[in-house]
Design an enzyme around this catalytic site. Sequence first.
Site, PDB file in Angstrom:
ATOM      1  N   ASP A 137      -1.420 -17.522   4.467  1.00  0.00           N
ATOM      2  CA  ASP A 137      -2.540 -18.204   4.312  1.00  0.00           C
ATOM      3  C   ASP A 137      -2.959 -18.933   5.004  1.00  0.00           C
ATOM      4  OD1 ASP A 137       0.125 -18.959   4.142  1.00  0.00           O
ATOM      5  OD2 ASP A 137      -0.184 -20.223   2.178  1.00  0.00           O
TER       6      ASP A 137
ATOM      7  N   ASP B 105      -5.424  -5.791   6.917  1.00  0.00           N
ATOM      8  CA  ASP B 105      -6.639  -5.333   5.995  1.00  0.00           C
ATOM      9  C   ASP B 105      -7.364  -6.041   5.842  1.00  0.00           C
ATOM     10  OD1 ASP B 105      -7.960  -3.557   4.864  1.00  0.00           O
ATOM     11  OD2 ASP B 105      -7.040  -3.177   3.179  1.00  0.00           O
TER      12      ASP B 105
ATOM     13  N   LYS C 129       4.769 -14.026   5.260  1.00  0.00           N
ATOM     14  CA  LYS C 129       4.466 -14.587   4.390  1.00  0.00           C
ATOM     15  C   LYS C 129       6.152 -14.811   4.203  1.00  0.00           C
ATOM     16  CE  LYS C 129       2.935 -17.785   1.168  1.00  0.00           C
ATOM     17  NZ  LYS C 129       1.982 -18.548   1.850  1.00  0.00           N
TER      18      LYS C 129
ATOM     19  N   TYR D 123       1.012  -1.151  -0.152  1.00  0.00           N
ATOM     20  CA  TYR D 123      -0.008   0.210  -0.300  1.00  0.00           C
ATOM     21  C   TYR D 123       1.046   1.322   0.235  1.00  0.00           C
ATOM     22  CZ  TYR D 123      -4.224  -2.955   1.168  1.00  0.00           C
ATOM     23  OH  TYR D 123      -4.868  -3.772   0.693  1.00  0.00           O
TER      24      TYR D 123
HETATM   25 MG    MG Z   1     -10.245  -2.841   3.341  1.00  0.00          MG
END
Ligand code: MG
Length: 327
Positions: A200, A224, A168, A122
């Site tokens: 995951d 998120d 990860k 992001y």
């Molecule tokens: Mg969101």
Amino acid sequence: MTGGHDIAVVPGDGIGQEVTPAAVEVLEALDLPLSFVERAAGDHVLESRGTALPDGTRETVERADATLFGAAGETAADVILPLRRAVDSFANVRPARAYPGVDALKPETDLVFVRENTEGVYAGIESEIAEGVTTCTRVVTEAASRRIAEFGFDYAEERGYDVTVAHKSNVMRVTDGQFLDAVRAVGDARGAEYDEALMDALAMHLVLRPEEYGVVICPNLAGDMLSDLAAGLVGGLGLLPSANVGSENALFEPVHGSAPDIAGQGVANPSAMVLSAALLLDHLDYPAEADRVREAVEGVLADGPRTPDLGGEASTEDVTSAVVERL
Ligand code: MG
Ligand code: NAI
């Protein structure tokens, strides 16, 4: 106000206009030295002033000790992203808890996602390097990773939660390797106990056995996604608060948006917004009052009245009055 705290209040659009006054009403009932300044932002401001986020609103949020933000509509990205930057928020805190009386997929859930809020995928570094070929640069710094780790371990220690680090690093060896190394360095220096989990696999375990987890320290995108997954375990958007924490100030908002489908009807569930106000009280160091607000909300969720999203027929005002009465 001298000796008190200045709170910026930005209701925004849709049900933001309905649930934000509810949260202010609850805060005012506590008789704390808080003064409120309301400012406009969102779709309705874009129409009248040509910008969804007037400078005056951003400056008030920058100067305030803390901000309560409702929701914006179509202009959400133009409003909330600059406001999160205005408070320099490096940590996004998203508690996801199931409450007695609310139909939850997993009633044992009591999770808090502590999400790095500034970098990762992001960071906003995307390009089209040739026609049909696009890239996104993932930024992970030691400084930001250590900062979120310190925050997450503090948060867990103060509230008695276990800590899990999501990563990860088996695939993103350099960037998540950096993230994991930084979190380990912080955790080990404090002598803290923590688990590490591949993100995951963690998604699956959170669905099957959420009760085995507490604070989850996450890189930006993972936080998120995993926090939205957890929202699904506890019974809906009307219940989920969040905090965007910076070093000087902070902004508190429900996870939900402006809900145009129910806006203007007076039936929005104010719980997420009122629980966001409780996080604001924690941040301003009023832990006893924050707990009182949470207990009042929990009592109302358990015994009613309830808004239609939770199967009831009560209005936003009915629920807010019931919370205030319990205080
Ligand atoms: Mg969101
Ligand atoms: P939304 O969260 O506004 O609504 C999703 C569904 O949940 C709707 O059916 C709504 O009625 C229900 N809901 C949400 N909050 C509720 C509450 N407090 N009580 C009862 N029911 C509730 O998300 P949606 O529909 O994807 O987006 C609507 C608008 O909100 C869009 O314009 C979007 O851009 C904006 N948005 C803004 C956000 C923000 O300001 N931070 C975050 C998410 C969406």
